[in-house]
Design an enzyme around this catalytic site. Structure first.
Site, mmCIF file in Angstrom:
data_model
loop_
_atom_site.group_PDB
_atom_site.id
_atom_site.type_symbol
_atom_site.label_atom_id
_atom_site.label_comp_id
_atom_site.label_asym_id
_atom_site.label_seq_id
_atom_site.Cartn_x
_atom_site.Cartn_y
_atom_site.Cartn_z
ATOM 1 N N CYS A 73 -53.769 -15.263 8.376
ATOM 2 C CA CYS A 73 -55.056 -15.750 7.887
ATOM 3 C C CYS A 73 -55.436 -14.991 6.618
ATOM 4 O O CYS A 73 -54.943 -13.889 6.373
ATOM 5 C CB CYS A 73 -56.136 -15.548 8.951
ATOM 6 S SG CYS A 73 -55.974 -16.660 10.378
ATOM 7 N N HIS A 169 -47.177 -22.147 10.250
ATOM 8 C CA HIS A 169 -46.315 -21.550 9.229
ATOM 9 C C HIS A 169 -44.862 -21.899 9.509
ATOM 10 O O HIS A 169 -44.496 -22.357 10.595
ATOM 11 C CB HIS A 169 -46.472 -20.030 9.200
ATOM 12 C CG HIS A 169 -45.841 -19.324 10.367
ATOM 13 N ND1 HIS A 169 -46.353 -19.381 11.655
ATOM 14 C CD2 HIS A 169 -44.718 -18.568 10.464
ATOM 15 C CE1 HIS A 169 -45.587 -18.674 12.469
ATOM 16 N NE2 HIS A 169 -44.586 -18.172 11.785
#
Length: 353
Positions: A73, A169
């Site tokens: 993040c 991801h």
């Protein structure tokens, strides 16, 4: 797309990919990090002729952190992460715990979005196109490293696959050799080319599948199908209709259409087992031609290889996984519980409205 390259506190490279050309990326990594130390080593198996990466330093990698401590993040509210800026579109950085490093290659992490609770399937088409452009740029950059022979872009999704960070991801592995799976394909391409007087095996496979019953969806520039000899319960191969060796070879028309086709595939995967099931775990793997010499594959050049993406799940039915047991793990002979024709039919049934 705007590209901005910077360095993290321990010297690793980080690259921002932004949709807006006027985006400024000047945030500094304020963490106190020691230099990354790796022990990656490539060992060759003399009996099988393949290679194994030994990377003992990975035992200490981040493992299932809570959402408010996610290292992928943005850095916000006083909490510092792998991404120094407070927001991002797409970002790529060198893995802090790489399987491959130095003369043994390179590993990178690709963050598809700053939204921790998103998934690739939930991205908009512009965002998905930006990820494609990032994959392409990294393939180009990594191919120029002297230790790199093949670039592999992929996504592992779901705890069942072994994912330890839940943020959406993927990864990029830059290998210092041609991978065993690619070598198998190249040997088959070489044998088919010799046996047929020059016919390309990839072209023959795609043509046969497009004429058959296992096509899942087809656009103007891409076609997706369940292969005849699918190894996994639900497995789809996505090919551009114009054969190219790697992501760099895609033309603008194919790049423009890709997000719509790929996002639809991912959304169908999430509906295979019913709307009330957890998100489907999967692996999405880009297969690209090696950048090294192909002397071991008689008569084959890079242009004979066909870029394609293989998408598959290890879930075989609701609440049950496909484990790689004796035959698969011991002898590399897969046993598929779902007929490929039925898998293709199911993936057509769950088309979005």
């Amino acid at each position: 797309m705007k590209k901005t390259s910077t360095r993290l506190a321990d010297g690793r490279e980080l690259v921002y990919y932004d949709l807006a050309d006027d985006t400024v990326r000047d945030a500094v990594d304020r963490r106190l990090l020691d230099a990354t130390v790796t022990t990656s080593e490539i060992r060759r198996d003399e009996l099988l002729g393949d290679s194994v990466a030994v990377a003992s330093h990975r035992q200490g990698r981040t493992y299932h952190p809570p959402a408010d401590e996610c290292p992928l993040c943005p850095s916000r509210d006083g909490r510092l992460s792998e991404i120094p800026d407070s927001s991002y579109d797409v970002v790529v950085f060198e893995n802090r715990f790489p399987s491959l490093a130095g003369d043994s290659g390179r590993c990178e992490v690709v963050c598809f979005t700053s939204d921790h609770d998103a998934s690739f399937a939930s991205l908009g088409e512009r965002q998905a196109r930006l990820v494609l452009d990032a994959w392409t740029d990294r393939t180009s950059e990594l191919s120029h490293l002297p230790s790199v022979e093949q670039v592999f872009c992929f996504e592992n999704r779901g705890a069942e696959i072994g994912v330890t960070l839940q943020h959406p991801h993927g990864q990029i592995y830059a290998y210092p050799f041609t991978t065993p799976r690619t070598a198998l394909m190249l040997r088959q391409v070489a044998a088919h080319k010799e046996a047929t007087g020059g016919e390309n095996l990839f072209d023959a496979v795609v043509e046969r599948e497009r004429a058959g019953e296992r096509v899942v969806l087809e656009g103007e520039h891409w076609v997706a199908f369940v292969p005849y000899a699918a190894h996994w319960p639900y497995e789809v191969h996505l090919y551009p209709k114009r054969r190219v060796p790697d992501l760099l070879g895609l033309d603008e028309a194919a790049r423009t259409e890709f997000p719509r086709v790929y996002l639809e595939l991912l959304r169908r995967f999430d509906r295979i087992f019913g709307e009330n099931e957890p998100p489907t775990p999967y692996i999405a793997a880009w297969h690209q031609a090696p950048f090294g010499q192909l002397a071991d594959f008689d008569g084959v050049t890079r242009d004979d290889f066909a870029l394609h993406l293989e998408l598959f799940t290890i879930r075989r039915t609701s609440g049950k996984l496909k484990f790689l047991a004796g035959s698969e793990s011991g002898m590399n002979v897969f046993i598929n519980d779902v007929p490929p024709e039925r898998a293709a039919e199911r993936l057509r049934e769950v088309a979005s409205s």
